[in-house]
Design a protein around this motif. Structure first.
Motif, PDB file in Angstrom:
ATOM      1  N   GLN A 267      -4.613 -25.868  11.385  1.00 29.04           N
ATOM      2  CA  GLN A 267      -3.579 -26.460  12.233  1.00 29.04           C
ATOM      3  C   GLN A 267      -3.844 -26.164  13.713  1.00 29.04           C
ATOM      4  O   GLN A 267      -3.617 -27.009  14.584  1.00 29.04           O
ATOM      5  CB  GLN A 267      -2.191 -25.948  11.830  1.00 29.04           C
ATOM      6  N   ASP A 268      -4.335 -24.945  13.991  1.00 31.07           N
ATOM      7  CA  ASP A 268      -4.660 -24.577  15.375  1.00 31.07           C
ATOM      8  C   ASP A 268      -5.764 -25.479  15.930  1.00 31.07           C
ATOM      9  O   ASP A 268      -5.681 -25.966  17.070  1.00 31.07           O
ATOM     10  CB  ASP A 268      -5.104 -23.112  15.463  1.00 31.07           C
TER      11      ASP A 268
ATOM     12  N   ARG B 215      -4.471 -28.920  16.604  1.00 30.12           N
ATOM     13  CA  ARG B 215      -3.584 -28.904  17.786  1.00 30.12           C
ATOM     14  C   ARG B 215      -4.409 -28.827  19.065  1.00 30.12           C
ATOM     15  O   ARG B 215      -4.154 -29.561  20.035  1.00 30.12           O
ATOM     16  CB  ARG B 215      -2.630 -27.717  17.697  1.00 30.12           C
TER      17      ARG B 215
ATOM     18  N   SER C 180      -4.749 -31.877  21.851  1.00 30.84           N
ATOM     19  CA  SER C 180      -4.203 -31.597  23.186  1.00 30.84           C
ATOM     20  C   SER C 180      -5.206 -31.928  24.285  1.00 30.84           C
ATOM     21  O   SER C 180      -4.817 -32.140  25.443  1.00 30.84           O
ATOM     22  CB  SER C 180      -3.792 -30.121  23.286  1.00 30.84           C
TER      23      SER C 180
ATOM     24  N   GLY D 225      -3.083 -36.306  12.518  1.00 34.63           N
ATOM     25  CA  GLY D 225      -3.858 -35.097  12.278  1.00 34.63           C
ATOM     26  C   GLY D 225      -4.770 -35.217  11.084  1.00 34.63           C
ATOM     27  O   GLY D 225      -5.842 -34.597  11.028  1.00 34.63           O
TER      28      GLY D 225
END
Length: 448
Positions: free
Chosen positions: A7-8, A11, A15, A55
């Motif tokens: 997930q990191d 993200r 970004s 995602g």
């Protein structure tokens, strides 16, 4: 346990690499390896509704199941990053020069090795979305300052800047860029970020991307203002004038030119290549095809322009109040004597009068008006050896026949430069442009 979870990583990735979120493209390849490309992803068979970039697709991209192409310009004509693509043999040096120039302007840029490993992408990320037009102006200026674009190259001659346009036209999605860190090329050390000096991959890509230095809007605005304010460098020489030296071309000292004169030459002496536009519109690759024909060169401390441009250059300098001096260093061959076996018609004589005192010019006349005959008459009146350039074999043969018929010069005594014939002779040589362009070695070509 990994420092960054799945997930990191997703993200961090989303970004930085932000564009249109309502649509993305996916890379395809023909089953036989005969072609590849990108196409928008649709959510319905009628292809009326796009699939949003989620995602899940980012994860598939990172592990190598698909390759995502991002459309960097949203409908507000902004972007979150800008990328310069280098794919020449010396791409590393070119990219390093741009990164160094960015650093001089307090801008941090990052180098990604391309998925093929034969090129690189220089990325610069923004804190907020920023006008695509302004960011392109800034980076064109940085490319010019780093000598990746010459002083006399049109900005859009470098067509590998993404976003690739200043704004969306409303007729399509705009150009896309393939996102980095795709799983398959990463196995070969490609599509990853590398040290711009050593080209060694950063050991932890996610640690690097999580600490990327983004450029603020205030900084971007300051750079835009810096690069768009005209620089008024006065023209100066020892005698207070520009010296134009005539050879086969016209030469100007580069140190005597200001930004306005540079811009004038750039705009007037770059000609758009219609073949490039045609292939671009048809979706045909334009690799190695120049977007512009450039007829101004910078060599050492001199700027070289076509001699036929001299009249326009003189008018411009006079309008700007810039004094000039012309030094004639042209080669002046011995006069020739030709005997004409024809008489011009009145309309041909009238056209000839415009060339009697002129060193150069363009004769424009409709078909059947006798342009070839007028050309032969001008050669005889100027009493100078002539090189006749043509681009078609039919016209080439026509000139040879007219020279033999109207100047009484046998074809064997006419210089011919086409196919396997490579002779240069006085008083007249007829040459095919294509043959001259392909000629590599001129050491054995002597004037007979």
């Amino acid at each position: 346990m990994a420092e960054f979870s799945k997930q990191d990583r997703i993200r961090i990735f989303t970004s930085l690499f932000k564009g249109r979120s309502d649509v993305f493209a996916k890379r395809w390849e023909k089953w036989d390896g005969g072609g590849s490309g990108y196409s928008p992803v649709y959510s319905d068979w009628s292809k009326k509704k796009f699939t949003a970039l989620s995602g899940l697709f980012v994860e598939k991209h990172l592990i190598g199941d698909i390759t995502v192409g991002l459309y960097p310009i949203p409908q507000d004509h902004t972007s979150h990053f800008i990328v310069a693509d280098f794919d020449d043999g010396n791409w590393h040096e070119q990219a390093k020069c741009l990164i160094d120039e960015c650093a001089k302007n307090d801008v941090t840029a990052y180098l990604e090795r391309s998925r093929s490993g034969k090129g690189g992408h220089v990325w610069c990320f923004f804190e907020q979305n920023y006008s695509a037009y302004k960011s392109r102006v800034i980076f064109f200026s940085l490319l010019r300052a780093s000598n990746n674009i010459g002083d006399f190259d049109k900005d859009d001659s470098f067509d590998r800047l993404f976003p690739n346009q200043d704004r969306l036209t409303g007729k399509g999605l705009g150009n896309l860029i393939a996102l980095p860190l795709q799983g398959q090329p990463r196995k070969n050390g490609n599509s990853i970020f590398v040290d711009p000096t050593s080209l060694e991959p950063f050991p932890d890509q996610w640690k690097l991307l999580s600490s990327v230095e983004k450029v603020s809007v205030e900084k971007l605005d300051a750079l835009f203002a810096k690069f768009t304010v005209p620089k008024e460098n006065p023209v100066h020489t020892k005698n207070g004038e520009i010296l134009i030296t005539l050879f086969e071309y016209a030469s100007l000292p580069k140190g005597d030119m200001n930004s306005h004169l540079t811009t004038f030459l750039r705009e007037e002496l770059n000609f758009f290549n219609a073949e490039y536009a045609m292939k671009k519109n048809m979706g045909i690759p334009t690799y190695a095809l120049e977007k512009y024909f450039k007829t101004v060169l910078s060599e050492g401390g001199e700027v070289l322009v076509p001699r036929g441009f001299l009249t326009h250059l003189k008018l411009y300098l006079q309008e700007q109040g810039i004094p000039l001096k012309i030094l004639d260093r042209r080669n002046h061959p011995e006069a020739i004597s030709l005997h004409l076996s024809f008489e011009l018609f009145d309309h041909q004589k009238e056209a000839r009068t415009y060339f009697e005192k002129a060193d150069c010019g363009v004769l424009i006349a409709p078909p059947g008006s006798g342009k070839t005959i007028m050309g032969l008459d001008l050669i005889a009146k100027k009493k100078l050896p002539a090189l006749i350039l043509v681009h078609r074999k039919q016209i080439y043969d026509q000139w040879l026949e007219r020279i033999e018929s109207f100047l009484n010069i046998p074809k064997k005594d006419v210089g011919q430069f086409a196919s396997n014939k490579k002779s240069v002779k006085s008083p007249i040589t007829v040459a095919m442009v294509q043959s001259l362009a392909r000629q590599k070695d001129w050491t054995e070509k002597r004037r007979v």
